[in-house]
Motif scaffolding. Structure first.
Motif, PDB file in Angstrom:
ATOM      1  N   SER A   1     128.410  39.673 -30.941  1.00  0.00           N
ATOM      2  CA  SER A   1     128.497  38.627 -30.059  1.00  0.00           C
ATOM      3  C   SER A   1     127.280  37.542 -30.453  1.00  0.00           C
ATOM      4  O   SER A   1     127.066  36.620 -29.707  1.00  0.00           O
ATOM      5  CB  SER A   1     128.468  38.917 -28.532  1.00  0.00           C
ATOM      6  OG  SER A   1     129.306  39.713 -28.286  1.00  0.00           O
TER       7      SER A   1
ATOM      8  N   PRO B   1     139.185  36.779 -23.144  1.00  0.00           N
ATOM      9  CA  PRO B   1     138.417  37.676 -22.162  1.00  0.00           C
ATOM     10  C   PRO B   1     138.891  38.876 -21.649  1.00  0.00           C
ATOM     11  O   PRO B   1     138.052  39.727 -21.417  1.00  0.00           O
ATOM     12  CB  PRO B   1     138.677  36.700 -20.833  1.00  0.00           C
ATOM     13  CG  PRO B   1     139.026  35.162 -21.744  1.00  0.00           C
ATOM     14  CD  PRO B   1     139.857  35.642 -22.778  1.00  0.00           C
TER      15      PRO B   1
ATOM     16  N   ILE C   1     137.739  41.476 -24.091  1.00  0.00           N
ATOM     17  CA  ILE C   1     136.346  41.763 -24.077  1.00  0.00           C
ATOM     18  C   ILE C   1     136.014  42.558 -22.561  1.00  0.00           C
ATOM     19  O   ILE C   1     135.259  43.521 -22.781  1.00  0.00           O
ATOM     20  CB  ILE C   1     135.481  40.430 -23.720  1.00  0.00           C
ATOM     21  CG1 ILE C   1     135.594  39.531 -25.085  1.00  0.00           C
ATOM     22  CG2 ILE C   1     133.948  40.521 -23.720  1.00  0.00           C
ATOM     23  CD1 ILE C   1     134.781  38.376 -25.029  1.00  0.00           C
ATOM     24  N   LEU C   2     136.521  42.239 -21.722  1.00  0.00           N
ATOM     25  CA  LEU C   2     136.324  43.159 -20.368  1.00  0.00           C
ATOM     26  C   LEU C   2     137.115  44.589 -20.636  1.00  0.00           C
ATOM     27  O   LEU C   2     136.250  45.531 -20.145  1.00  0.00           O
ATOM     28  CB  LEU C   2     137.400  42.599 -19.222  1.00  0.00           C
ATOM     29  CG  LEU C   2     137.239  43.213 -17.807  1.00  0.00           C
ATOM     30  CD1 LEU C   2     135.914  43.306 -17.530  1.00  0.00           C
ATOM     31  CD2 LEU C   2     138.054  42.553 -16.915  1.00  0.00           C
TER      32      LEU C   2
ATOM     33  N   ALA D   1     132.092  39.397 -29.562  1.00  0.00           N
ATOM     34  CA  ALA D   1     132.183  40.801 -29.058  1.00  0.00           C
ATOM     35  C   ALA D   1     133.258  41.632 -29.902  1.00  0.00           C
ATOM     36  O   ALA D   1     133.828  42.467 -29.218  1.00  0.00           O
ATOM     37  CB  ALA D   1     132.826  40.277 -27.560  1.00  0.00           C
TER      38      ALA D   1
ATOM     39  N   GLY E   1     128.629  42.190 -23.291  1.00  0.00           N
ATOM     40  CA  GLY E   1     129.859  41.788 -23.505  1.00  0.00           C
ATOM     41  C   GLY E   1     130.272  41.321 -22.319  1.00  0.00           C
ATOM     42  O   GLY E   1     131.030  40.313 -22.202  1.00  0.00           O
ATOM     43  N   LEU E   2     129.616  41.737 -21.138  1.00  0.00           N
ATOM     44  CA  LEU E   2     129.771  40.578 -19.932  1.00  0.00           C
ATOM     45  C   LEU E   2     129.227  39.388 -20.046  1.00  0.00           C
ATOM     46  O   LEU E   2     129.997  38.371 -19.551  1.00  0.00           O
ATOM     47  CB  LEU E   2     129.068  41.494 -18.596  1.00  0.00           C
ATOM     48  CG  LEU E   2     129.794  42.740 -18.020  1.00  0.00           C
ATOM     49  CD1 LEU E   2     128.665  43.463 -17.152  1.00  0.00           C
ATOM     50  CD2 LEU E   2     130.959  42.554 -17.714  1.00  0.00           C
TER      51      LEU E   2
ATOM     52  N   LEU F   1     131.707  37.485 -21.693  1.00  0.00           N
ATOM     53  CA  LEU F   1     133.025  37.108 -20.912  1.00  0.00           C
ATOM     54  C   LEU F   1     132.510  36.199 -20.015  1.00  0.00           C
ATOM     55  O   LEU F   1     133.557  35.084 -19.829  1.00  0.00           O
ATOM     56  CB  LEU F   1     133.098  38.476 -20.005  1.00  0.00           C
ATOM     57  CG  LEU F   1     134.275  38.350 -19.214  1.00  0.00           C
ATOM     58  CD1 LEU F   1     135.686  38.064 -19.827  1.00  0.00           C
ATOM     59  CD2 LEU F   1     134.299  39.390 -18.335  1.00  0.00           C
TER      60      LEU F   1
ATOM     61  N   LEU G   1     132.857  32.743 -21.886  1.00  0.00           N
ATOM     62  CA  LEU G   1     133.864  32.280 -22.185  1.00  0.00           C
ATOM     63  C   LEU G   1     134.615  31.660 -21.317  1.00  0.00           C
ATOM     64  O   LEU G   1     135.407  30.821 -21.336  1.00  0.00           O
ATOM     65  CB  LEU G   1     134.791  33.384 -23.159  1.00  0.00           C
ATOM     66  CG  LEU G   1     134.354  33.744 -24.416  1.00  0.00           C
ATOM     67  CD1 LEU G   1     135.240  35.166 -24.778  1.00  0.00           C
ATOM     68  CD2 LEU G   1     134.517  32.574 -25.359  1.00  0.00           C
ATOM     69  N   LEU G   2     134.558  32.407 -20.104  1.00  0.00           N
ATOM     70  CA  LEU G   2     135.296  31.691 -18.753  1.00  0.00           C
ATOM     71  C   LEU G   2     134.625  30.822 -18.236  1.00  0.00           C
ATOM     72  O   LEU G   2     135.370  29.827 -17.591  1.00  0.00           O
ATOM     73  CB  LEU G   2     135.199  33.012 -17.560  1.00  0.00           C
ATOM     74  CG  LEU G   2     136.110  34.329 -18.136  1.00  0.00           C
ATOM     75  CD1 LEU G   2     135.780  35.223 -16.954  1.00  0.00           C
ATOM     76  CD2 LEU G   2     137.548  33.860 -18.246  1.00  0.00           C
TER      77      LEU G   2
END
Length: 253
Positions: A25, A105, A108-109, A160, A244-245, A248, A251-252
């Motif tokens: 990432s 997303p 990644i989650l 990610a 990772g979070l 996320l 991106l959101l």
């Protein structure tokens, strides 16, 4: 690009190389930096990908001790990453970015959840595999196609990718987290190098930007190997989940 901007891009490359070696990432640092300095999005994307390849190589070298005894595994899974990376890079040239906007997303989650609950899942997978004769060195049967799919994702959108690979390796391959990190670096390097070759052939590269990121990421790769090797398994797992979070949320938002 001013001298100050050149320094900041290089420092962003150091940070990205460090994060990529430990988790992945790093693109989430360099790509926004380039956009902030007025580099067009497409040029920023392809130049960033090309620039981060030397950093990936540096990370592989930094983790060479943990790669000992993994030649067969790396070659077998490397083929999956190679094929997936080619497919992902070709998709990038064919499909609009909106095609993956919904699934990235979610992937990644999924990767973060698999990393968090990985030990429990891995024990269940290992028990099932033992009843069938044990886990092969290259992992259970689904590891190869999963690595290939992660390569497709990485060739199309690299952020990610490392989180997904660590989740796959951590669950499906019986080995330590540090050795998985070393394998992840090799697989990510293959995917990134394939994508970079495609971009060099068909896209316009800002070679100054790519060179600055390359310079920084090589340094970052060595820093990441030094730091990552000292992290205890649970702490490393927590770092992976946190990165990772963060990806996320970025991106959101």
């Amino acid at each position: 690009m001013s001298p100050l901007e050149m320094v900041l891009v290089t420092l962003a490359g150091v940070a990205a190389g460090t994060i990529n070696t430990v988790v992945g990432s790093g693109t989430l640092i360099t790509f926004p930096t380039l956009l902030a300095f007025g580099v067009p999005p497409v040029t920023a994307n392809v130049s960033n990908t090309v620039g981060l390849v030397p950093g990936s190589m540096s990370g592989v070298v930094g983790y060479r001790r943990e790669l000992a005894g993994q030649r067969g595994r790396a070659l077998r899974l490397g083929v999956a990453s190679l094929l997936g990376g080619i497919a992902g890079a070709l998709l990038l040239l064919r499909l609009p970015s909106a095609a993956f906007d919904a699934i990235v997303p979610a992937l990644i989650l999924l990767g973060v959840l698999l990393v968090i609950f990985g030990p429990r899942i891995q024990r269940a997978v290992a028990a099932r595999a033992e009843s069938r004769g044990g886990i092969p060195d290259h992992g259970v049967w689904w590891v190869w196609p999963a690595v290939a799919l992660a390569g497709v994702y990485g060739g199309y959108f690299g952020a990610a990718q490392g989180v997904l690979l660590m989740a796959i390796l951590g669950i499906g391959v019986a080995d330590s987290l540090q050795r998985h990190t070393a394998t992840k670096n090799v697989l990510a390097l293959i995917v990134n190098a394939v994508a970079a070759l495609v971009f060099v052939a068909v896209a316009d590269i800002d070679w100054l930007v790519a060179g600055l990121i390359a310079l920084g990421s090589v340094v970052g790769g060595q820093v990441g190997a030094t730091v990552g090797r000292r992290l205890a398994p649970n702490l490393l797992r927590a770092v992976i989940a946190l990165v990772g979070l963060t990806a996320l949320v970025a991106l959101l938002v």
